[in-house]
Design a protein around this motif. Structure first.
Motif, PDB file in Angstrom:
ATOM      1  N   VAL A 234       0.836  -1.205   0.000  1.00 28.76           N
ATOM      2  CA  VAL A 234       0.000   0.000   0.000  1.00 28.76           C
ATOM      3  C   VAL A 234       0.868   1.251   0.000  1.00 28.76           C
ATOM      4  O   VAL A 234       0.628   2.208  -0.743  1.00 28.76           O
ATOM      5  CB  VAL A 234      -0.959  -0.014   1.211  1.00 28.76           C
ATOM      6  CG1 VAL A 234      -1.721   1.305   1.297  1.00 28.76           C
ATOM      7  CG2 VAL A 234      -1.934  -1.182   1.103  1.00 28.76           C
ATOM      8  N   GLN A 235       1.902   1.259   0.847  1.00 26.91           N
ATOM      9  CA  GLN A 235       2.778   2.434   0.929  1.00 26.91           C
ATOM     10  C   GLN A 235       3.518   2.665  -0.384  1.00 26.91           C
ATOM     11  O   GLN A 235       3.704   3.807  -0.813  1.00 26.91           O
ATOM     12  CB  GLN A 235       3.763   2.248   2.078  1.00 26.91           C
ATOM     13  CG  GLN A 235       3.105   2.304   3.454  1.00 26.91           C
ATOM     14  CD  GLN A 235       4.050   1.923   4.570  1.00 26.91           C
ATOM     15  OE1 GLN A 235       5.235   1.646   4.337  1.00 26.91           O
ATOM     16  NE2 GLN A 235       3.542   1.900   5.798  1.00 26.91           N
ATOM     17  N   LEU A 236       3.941   1.585  -1.039  1.00 24.79           N
ATOM     18  CA  LEU A 236       4.647   1.721  -2.305  1.00 24.79           C
ATOM     19  C   LEU A 236       3.735   2.315  -3.379  1.00 24.79           C
ATOM     20  O   LEU A 236       4.127   3.240  -4.104  1.00 24.79           O
ATOM     21  CB  LEU A 236       5.168   0.357  -2.756  1.00 24.79           C
ATOM     22  CG  LEU A 236       5.934   0.311  -4.087  1.00 24.79           C
ATOM     23  CD1 LEU A 236       7.171   1.199  -4.023  1.00 24.79           C
ATOM     24  CD2 LEU A 236       6.316  -1.125  -4.429  1.00 24.79           C
ATOM     25  N   LEU A 237       2.503   1.819  -3.462  1.00 25.03           N
ATOM     26  CA  LEU A 237       1.563   2.345  -4.458  1.00 25.03           C
ATOM     27  C   LEU A 237       1.190   3.791  -4.142  1.00 25.03           C
ATOM     28  O   LEU A 237       1.075   4.621  -5.055  1.00 25.03           O
ATOM     29  CB  LEU A 237       0.314   1.465  -4.504  1.00 25.03           C
ATOM     30  CG  LEU A 237       0.519   0.036  -5.035  1.00 25.03           C
ATOM     31  CD1 LEU A 237      -0.777  -0.759  -4.931  1.00 25.03           C
ATOM     32  CD2 LEU A 237       1.007   0.055  -6.474  1.00 25.03           C
ATOM     33  N   CYS A 238       1.000   4.112  -2.868  1.00 26.11           N
ATOM     34  CA  CYS A 238       0.654   5.491  -2.486  1.00 26.11           C
ATOM     35  C   CYS A 238       1.789   6.453  -2.817  1.00 26.11           C
ATOM     36  O   CYS A 238       1.552   7.579  -3.263  1.00 26.11           O
ATOM     37  CB  CYS A 238       0.323   5.555  -0.994  1.00 26.11           C
ATOM     38  SG  CYS A 238      -1.246   4.783  -0.560  1.00 26.11           S
ATOM     39  N   GLY A 277      -9.499   4.825   0.294  1.00 20.19           N
ATOM     40  CA  GLY A 277      -9.214   4.563   1.702  1.00 20.19           C
ATOM     41  C   GLY A 277      -8.006   5.302   2.220  1.00 20.19           C
ATOM     42  O   GLY A 277      -7.882   5.536   3.420  1.00 20.19           O
ATOM     43  N   GLN A 278      -7.116   5.684   1.312  1.00 24.30           N
ATOM     44  CA  GLN A 278      -5.913   6.418   1.717  1.00 24.30           C
ATOM     45  C   GLN A 278      -6.042   7.923   1.486  1.00 24.30           C
ATOM     46  O   GLN A 278      -5.083   8.663   1.686  1.00 24.30           O
ATOM     47  CB  GLN A 278      -4.708   5.891   0.930  1.00 24.30           C
ATOM     48  CG  GLN A 278      -4.474   4.402   1.094  1.00 24.30           C
ATOM     49  CD  GLN A 278      -4.217   3.997   2.528  1.00 24.30           C
ATOM     50  OE1 GLN A 278      -3.497   4.682   3.251  1.00 24.30           O
ATOM     51  NE2 GLN A 278      -4.800   2.886   2.950  1.00 24.30           N
ATOM     52  N   GLY A 333      -8.727   5.891   7.508  1.00 24.01           N
ATOM     53  CA  GLY A 333      -7.329   6.296   7.484  1.00 24.01           C
ATOM     54  C   GLY A 333      -7.165   7.745   7.903  1.00 24.01           C
ATOM     55  O   GLY A 333      -8.106   8.517   7.925  1.00 24.01           O
ATOM     56  N   THR A 334      -5.950   8.123   8.217  1.00 23.36           N
ATOM     57  CA  THR A 334      -5.724   9.456   8.763  1.00 23.36           C
ATOM     58  C   THR A 334      -5.957  10.556   7.749  1.00 23.36           C
ATOM     59  O   THR A 334      -6.265  11.676   8.106  1.00 23.36           O
ATOM     60  CB  THR A 334      -4.285   9.558   9.281  1.00 23.36           C
ATOM     61  OG1 THR A 334      -3.391   9.193   8.210  1.00 23.36           O
ATOM     62  CG2 THR A 334      -4.061   8.604  10.434  1.00 23.36           C
ATOM     63  N   GLY A 340     -15.906   9.982   2.975  1.00 25.12           N
ATOM     64  CA  GLY A 340     -15.338   8.820   2.317  1.00 25.12           C
ATOM     65  C   GLY A 340     -15.872   8.608   0.921  1.00 25.12           C
ATOM     66  O   GLY A 340     -15.669   9.424   0.034  1.00 25.12           O
ATOM     67  N   PRO A 341     -16.613   7.500   0.694  1.00 23.51           N
ATOM     68  CA  PRO A 341     -16.953   7.104  -0.666  1.00 23.51           C
ATOM     69  C   PRO A 341     -17.957   7.984  -1.395  1.00 23.51           C
ATOM     70  O   PRO A 341     -18.041   7.886  -2.603  1.00 23.51           O
ATOM     71  CB  PRO A 341     -17.542   5.704  -0.465  1.00 23.51           C
ATOM     72  CG  PRO A 341     -17.022   5.259   0.856  1.00 23.51           C
ATOM     73  CD  PRO A 341     -16.915   6.493   1.659  1.00 23.51           C
TER      74      PRO A 341
END
Length: 733
Positions: A234-238, A277-278, A333-334, A340-341
């Motif tokens: 997730v962190q890599l894609l973000c 979500g992020q 998430g923060t 949200g959606p």
């Protein structure tokens, strides 16, 4: 599905994907006959008019292993709506020795979730046990769908007898005939071999034959690891999305290049949910648009292909908003955006298209512009019973469509305040907005929740012609679009006016800020990752009602308890550790299901979740559902903590979305490795800059390492370990 009119051999060709809890074991298909003058839902409430016979075909998933599929024709069974069955019965069956022969002992313990047959939303159930010509019955439990009997019956077993044991549940009526609630049939020879059997058994309807239904069903299993396992992915894609086109690895571009056309929509939807979500949905779409613009030389072709950008934007625009009066505010998430959606799409369509679509449905006018398809006999008469001519039909149709198209374009022009920002050539925006968003909503208003039912044949034709006119407006009224269907010429004045209005509309939306979630409306509850809160007004201070970590169950309440079928209960513990129950009434069944799903999803990892509950209320000295007098009784029905909707209205399931992305990347891992080998051997690629700790900061190499780590995590984690959550996906066609 859509309604196929006037046929005994319908074709649908529709696909559905259903997310199932681990305990799910069957799925049923209903085929209904729609009556345009008197339509009722398949599951009508007590006392309502009943629909035509309901053919039913259940599939047991116990024999459908993950990865397997069923494909073929299935025979339908006619089920009388008055004998529609549901629920389960708890039985204990034993073969015990007797003085002359063995005896069959049947203990009828209890039942749950029986069909409501009486006007009070309950039933008066009793059980009839039949074997070898003998019949015995339990006592009657009044006004309950969760009865408890704890009664035992015995039958003498005859050697070699092939008679089956039949256990039937009935609703007792004083005046009319008793109503059938379902039955379970047991093979006695199998019971004799097993000696004893106990459990909850699904009540089944009587069998019959009526036609066939061709189905294709596939069950897919996903084993979701703990959240920490997916953080590197997730962190890599973000990070790639945040860097945008400045990223040295361009992982998003590589994912698109390695994704086949067949699965591009699924990958786009999953990625969009992950970045929602992020809090990076806008950045993700911006990156896709930049990549699309960078490789497109002709503006007329922008966003018309099956690219990842087009598919992601379609998913984004179709994201559903909440029902009026009960907005659900979900923090995921923060950095998650408030709400949200509910980012775009449905609320805008309801405001712009809703009134025009409603008018078309209500008028039911015969409209046709194509001379080869005009049917004068279907138009009726005008004046003194003189049949209309073809020219009159075409003229009246053109007037009707010009009125609808003009109203639609005016509504679109007035909607600038509600529209997100744009800053690209006119044709790129108008073609996407009209061809991918507005026109599909006009042609299929039910799929976009603009109408509750599909249109009939006459209304469908009107909507199709209106959608064609909107497409011509979106194409900026080019000569090519006009030449395609010359018979649309009567609408050209309105189309040209619409082009001018649309240009003005696009100009006014340039430079506007991002679309923000709308304010709260009538019900001012909000759900965050910490608590379920409420406020008297949107601006007043919120008060915490329930801390999410304290929730033990979120379930429906029986209709008879409060005289409403839209009540839910949230069972939780207060700060002192005492069990409490909050009852909340929703405005409709959709809102009820959305809130239940959201609460269940966000509390799924809580400790102390209940396995059973009372669907009724404790009134006086007993529970209204099972009539038990102990208020602390564990409950008469099982909880459904894992039964959730997979819709935009829910808090996003970060781990499941990450698992789905991992599974897709695993399928194209060989292609990614080959791409990495080519890039590493390319002298023009430039040196790889060192990252923290001296490790090479190569995003593609990092992605391949993350995939390897996740593969090892799946191998080392036992299938039944507590942190793992199996997610069953049922694909129906």
């Amino acid at each position: 599905t859509a309604t196929v009119w006037k046929t005994l051999c319908p074709f649908w060709g529709e696909e559905y994907q259903v997310h199932l809890p681990p305990t799910f074991h069957s799925v049923a298909f209903y085929v209904m006959d729609e009556d345009a003058l008197r339509w009722v839902e398949p599951q009508s409430s007590a006392g309502a008019q009943t629909p035509p016979p309901v053919p039913l075909w259940p599939i047991s998933l116990l024999g459908l292993l993950p990865g397997r599929r069923f494909s073929g024709w299935a025979h339908l069974t006619e089920v009388d709506p008055d004998e529609e069955v549901q629920g389960e019965i708890h039985l204990r069956l034993e073969v015990v020795p007797g003085t002359r022969a063995c005896r069959l002992r049947c203990s009828v313990l209890e039942a749950r979730d029986l069909a409501p047959k009486d006007r009070n939303g309950a039933s008066d159930p009793f059980v009839r046990v039949r074997y070898n010509g003998r019949t015995q019955e339990t006592s009657i439990v009044k006004k309950s769908r969760y009865p408890r009997w704890n009664e035992t019956f015995e039958f003498e077993l005859e050697e070699g007898a092939a008679e089956a044991l039949c256990v039937e549940a009935w609703d007792w009526d004083l005046v009319s005939r008793n109503d059938f609630l379902g039955k379970v049939v047991f093979n006695v020879q199998r019971l004799r071999a097993a000696q004893q059997e106990e459990g909850w058994f699904q009540l089944q309807p009587d069998q019959g034959n009526l036609g066939s239904l061709q189905l294709e069903v596939r069950l897919r299993d996903e084993m979701v690891l703990p959240s920490g396992c997916y953080q590197p992915l997730v962190q890599l894609l973000c990070r790639e999305v945040k860097l945008g086109t400045q990223s040295p690895g361009q992982l998003i571009l590589l994912i698109e290049e390695t994704t086949s056309t067949e699965c591009r929509q699924d990958v786009a939807t999953t990625l969009l949910k992950l970045f929602l979500g992020q809090g990076l949905a806008k950045d993700f779409l911006d990156l896709l648009f930049q990549l699309e613009l960078g490789r497109t030389s002709e503006a007329n072709t922008l966003f018309r292909s099956n690219s990842l950008a087009s598919k992601s934007m379609e998913s984004f625009l179709k994201a559903s908003c909440e029902e009026d009066g009960g907005q659900l505010e979900v923090g995921v998430g923060t950095n998650a955006a408030r709400g949200g959606p509910q980012v775009a799409g449905m609320r805008y369509l309801h405001g712009v298209l809703g009134p025009i679509i409603d008018r078309v449905f209500e008028e039911k006018k015969y409209v046709e512009l194509d001379p080869s398809k005009v049917e004068v006999k279907d138009v009726g008469c005008s004046g003194l019973h003189r049949p209309q001519t073809e020219a009159e039909v075409l003229e009246q149709s053109a007037q009707t469509l010009r009125a609808h198209l003009g109203a639609l374009l005016s509504s679109l022009s007035r909607s600038v305040r509600a529209c997100p920002a744009v800053n690209v050539p006119f044709i790129a925006v108008t073609s996407f907005l009209c061809l991918r968003f507005i026109s599909p909503a006009i042609m299929a208003p039910k799929l976009f929740h603009l109408r509750e039912r599909h249109a009939d044949a006459r209304t469908s034709r009107t909507l199709l012609l209106l959608a064609k006119a909107v497409q011509n407006v979106g194409n900026m009224d080019t000569p090519a679009s006009r030449a395609k269907e010359a018979w649309m010429e009567p609408l050209q004045p309105t189309v040209r006016q619409g082009v001018a209005q649309l240009k003005d509309f696009i100009t006014k939306t340039k430079g506007k800020g991002p679309l923000m979630s709308s304010s709260f409306k009538k019900l001012h509850f909000s759900l965050t990752t910490e608590a379920l809160s409420f406020a008297k007004t949107p601006s007043s201070k919120k008060s915490t009602l329930i801390k999410l970590a304290h929730i033990r169950a979120a379930e429906k309440v029986e209709e008879k308890s409060f005289g409403s079928s839209h009540v839910m209960q949230v069972i939780y513990t207060d700060d002192a550790g005492r069990s409490q129950t909050a009852y909340l009434q929703c405005k409709c069944v959709n809102e009820l299901n959305q809130w239940l799903s959201a609460l269940r999803k966000i509390s799924i990892n809580n400790t102390g979740l209940l396995g059973s509950y009372h669907p009724g209320v404790f009134r006086g000295d007993k529970w209204s559902c099972c009539h038990q007098r102990d208020k602390t009784d564990l409950g008469c029905d099982k909880t459904r903590s894992r039964v959730t909707l997979q819709e935009w209205n829910d808090p996003l399931d970060h781990d499941l979305e990450a698992q789905l992305i991992y599974r897709h990347l695993l399928g194209v891992e060989a292609t990614l490795r080959e791409k990495h080998r080519q890039l590493s051997a390319d002298p023009e690629a430039g040196p790889v800059l060192p990252g923290p700790g001296g490790a090479p900061e190569d995003p593609l190499a990092q992605l391949l390492q993350v995939l390897q780590d996740l593969r090892e995590a799946h191998r080392s984690s036992p299938a039944g370990s507590p942190p793992l959550e199996p997610s069953h996906v049922l694909e129906l066609q």
